[in-house]
Enzyme design. Structure first.
Site, PDB file in Angstrom:
ATOM      1  N   ALA A 110       0.851  -1.197   0.000  1.00 54.58           N
ATOM      2  CA  ALA A 110       0.000   0.000   0.000  1.00 54.58           C
ATOM      3  C   ALA A 110       0.885   1.245   0.000  1.00 54.58           C
ATOM      4  CB  ALA A 110      -0.932   0.013   1.210  1.00 54.58           C
ATOM      5  N   PHE A 111       0.315   2.369  -0.410  1.00 51.23           N
ATOM      6  CA  PHE A 111       1.144   3.558  -0.654  1.00 51.23           C
ATOM      7  C   PHE A 111       1.806   4.082   0.615  1.00 51.23           C
ATOM      8  CE2 PHE A 111      -0.062   7.864   0.639  1.00 51.23           C
ATOM      9  CZ  PHE A 111      -1.257   7.654   1.304  1.00 51.23           C
ATOM     10  N   LYS A 112       1.286   3.741   1.784  1.00 50.53           N
ATOM     11  CA  LYS A 112       1.878   4.282   3.010  1.00 50.53           C
ATOM     12  C   LYS A 112       3.336   3.853   3.185  1.00 50.53           C
ATOM     13  CE  LYS A 112      -2.421   5.249   5.271  1.00 50.53           C
ATOM     14  NZ  LYS A 112      -3.270   4.756   4.149  1.00 50.53           N
ATOM     15  N   ASP A 113       3.690   2.728   2.565  1.00 44.05           N
ATOM     16  CA  ASP A 113       5.093   2.289   2.638  1.00 44.05           C
ATOM     17  C   ASP A 113       6.053   3.342   2.082  1.00 44.05           C
ATOM     18  OD1 ASP A 113       4.490  -0.246   3.693  1.00 44.05           O
ATOM     19  OD2 ASP A 113       4.209  -1.115   1.701  1.00 44.05           O
ATOM     20  N   LEU A 116       6.484   5.656   4.990  1.00 42.98           N
ATOM     21  CA  LEU A 116       6.873   5.061   6.273  1.00 42.98           C
ATOM     22  C   LEU A 116       8.208   4.335   6.218  1.00 42.98           C
ATOM     23  CD1 LEU A 116       3.381   3.971   7.588  1.00 42.98           C
ATOM     24  CD2 LEU A 116       4.932   5.628   8.624  1.00 42.98           C
TER      25      LEU A 116
END
Ligand SMILES: *Cc1c(COP(=O)(O)O)cnc(C)c1O
Length: 467
Positions: A110-113, A116
């Site tokens: 997911a794009f949060k990687d 993060l």
């Protein structure tokens, strides 16, 4: 580079302090004191670079003196090294005017990687310099927990405990958290709901003695460093389609407004972005606001795109601050009024200013499934429900003036197998590096919805790691 609060009552800070603090102490959000500017020649110089190098150069003015550039370069290389695609954020053409940019090739799909993976390393570096450690504590209903765990695993200066509601997350999501084998990671399955988990985390942060004893910290989506780390992929997308000589538009499936705010930041830096389309599911407060200057909260309803099931988009405050000409008192009054009444109308001039760039778009679940099906039939492209909202949003405006639209694909379709099966009749396989997820051993502790029991478990986990 220094950062100020949108509410005007916190001292200016540098990047490292803003990274560790998250929220400003006056309740506001940190924004750069002034926007760095890249000339056309500066943008052109980024064109041929590998993503990690581009990311370091785009972020450098935001990091300022807080980190040597060579360190930032190394952390970016390490952060994006584990991604499953050599382009990191590949672009795929769908039709004459539309592209998708895939932001889901990181460890949790997911794009949060993208933010993060870098934030975990930035935390580690800054904490090591200060000789400090922190304990990250968070609650998740599914998605954000695994991205935070993957960001913190094996970091020397960070421990992380994530609470999830027992039996109430999807199996993929739970396994992505509970199969991570790292000494500094703990998962607690709470006998309760997601709201119970969130209340427990709030109570732990409100317990000053506990917070200080364990050095509690969070990596939530209002952290400026997360926004900064999301700017580079807008730059990469725009440059790939002819920028800075050609304007592009982006369509972004939106929840907390963090992703699309990074596009706004790129534009403030001088990247030629003609329009931004904010995609929503049935929880459409932002689409309603952009259509009629009416931001009114309604109850959150579950949808096929759970990461967008949100009513208050915390990062919107940063855009409001800009639209109000950086008037901190007016921003504070507007946000406090909104919290108290659940509704907000911004001054007409500010709303019109927002509307020159931002457009809203809403797609309910039935239309999302239809979009996934149609896209698969026409192009063979498999979009998860979040990405499908973005892709439909990219077609919502007349293309006009040769403005190619880039839809942000924020999750891999294999993360939402039930919705994909409903739409297309098949369940997309997990990428090979995750193919054995269902065989890996899980590790988590089941605890009652009881603050004292959970605090005791976190304390003993912390003592073990400090030893
Ligand atoms: C978090 C998330 C979003 C929403 O992003 P915001 O920055 O909160 O607007 C959209 N799609 C997916 C898959 C997400 O995980």
């Amino acid at each position: 580079m220094r950062y100020i609060s949108t509410r005007g009552a916190a001292p200016a800070r540098d990047f490292a302090a803003v990274l560790l603090a998250g929220l400003a102490e006056d309740g506001g959000l940190f924004v750069p004191e002034s926007w760095p500017h890249f000339t056309a020649a500066d943008w052109r110089a980024l064109r041929a670079l590998p993503y990690a190098e581009l990311a370091a150069r785009v972020m450098q003015p935001f990091v300022g003196e807080a980190l040597p550039f060579a360190v930032l370069q190394r952390l970016c290389r390490e952060a994006y090294d584990r991604f499953g695609h050599p382009a990191i954020v590949p672009l795929i053409q769908l039709d004459t005017h539309r592209w998708v940019q895939e932001l889901f090739h990181g460890p949790t799909l997911a794009f949060k990687d993208l933010a993060l993976q870098l934030i975990g390393r930035l935390f580690d570096h800054v904490l090591a310099e200060r000789g400090e450690r922190v304990m990250i504590v968070g609650a998740t209903s599914g998605d954000t927990g695994s991205a935070a765990i993957e960001a913190c695993r094996d970091r020397a200066r960070v421990d992380i405990v994530i609470l999830h509601p027992r039996g109430r997350t999807s199996e993929v999501q739970r396994r992505q958290m509970t199969t991570v084998r790292a000494r500094n990671v703990a998962n607690i399955a709470v006998e309760g709901t997601f709201d119970d988990c969130q209340d427990l985390v709030k109570a732990m942060f409100a317990d000053a003695a506990f917070r200080t004893e364990l050095h509690l910290s969070a990596v939530n989506s209002i952290n400026w460093a997360r926004i900064a780390a999301q700017i580079p992929y807008y730059v990469a997308g725009a440059l790939a389609l002819g920028g800075p000589e050609r304007e592009v538009g982006f369509a972004v499936p939106t929840g907390n407004f963090g992703n699309v705010l990074a596009a706004y930041a790129a534009r403030r830096m001088g990247l030629p972005i003609a329009r931004l389309v904010v995609g929503a599911n049935r929880n459409d407060i932002l689409a309603r606001f952009l259509a009629s200057n009416d931001m009114s909260v309604r109850p959150v309803e579950p949808s096929l795109s759970p990461s967008m099931d949100i009513q208050i988009s915390s990062n919107f405050e940063r855009l409001l601050f800009e639209a109000l000409d950086r008037d901190a008192a007016a921003t504070r009054a507007a946000m406090q009024g909104f919290r108290a009444s659940g509704t907000m109308k911004v001054p007409d001039a500010a709303w019109h200013r927002i509307r020159t760039l931002f457009h809203g778009f809403r797609l309910d679940d039935a239309a999302t499934l239809a979009e996934i099906r149609l896209l698969a039939a026409r192009t063979g492209y498999l979009a998860d429900p979040h990405s499908a909202v973005g892709i439909a949003a990219a077609a919502a405006l007349p293309a006009g003036r040769d403005v190619p639209m880039i839809a942000m694909a924020t999750a891999h379709p294999a993360k939402f197998p039930d919705a994909m099966q409903q739409a297309t009749g098949t369940r997309p396989p997990l990428p090979s590096r995750l193919a054995d997820l269902y065989e890996r051993e899980e590790q988590y502790t089941v605890l009652p919805n009881d603050l004292a029991a959970i605090q005791a478990a976190i304390r003993s986990f912390s003592l073990r790691n400090a030893a």
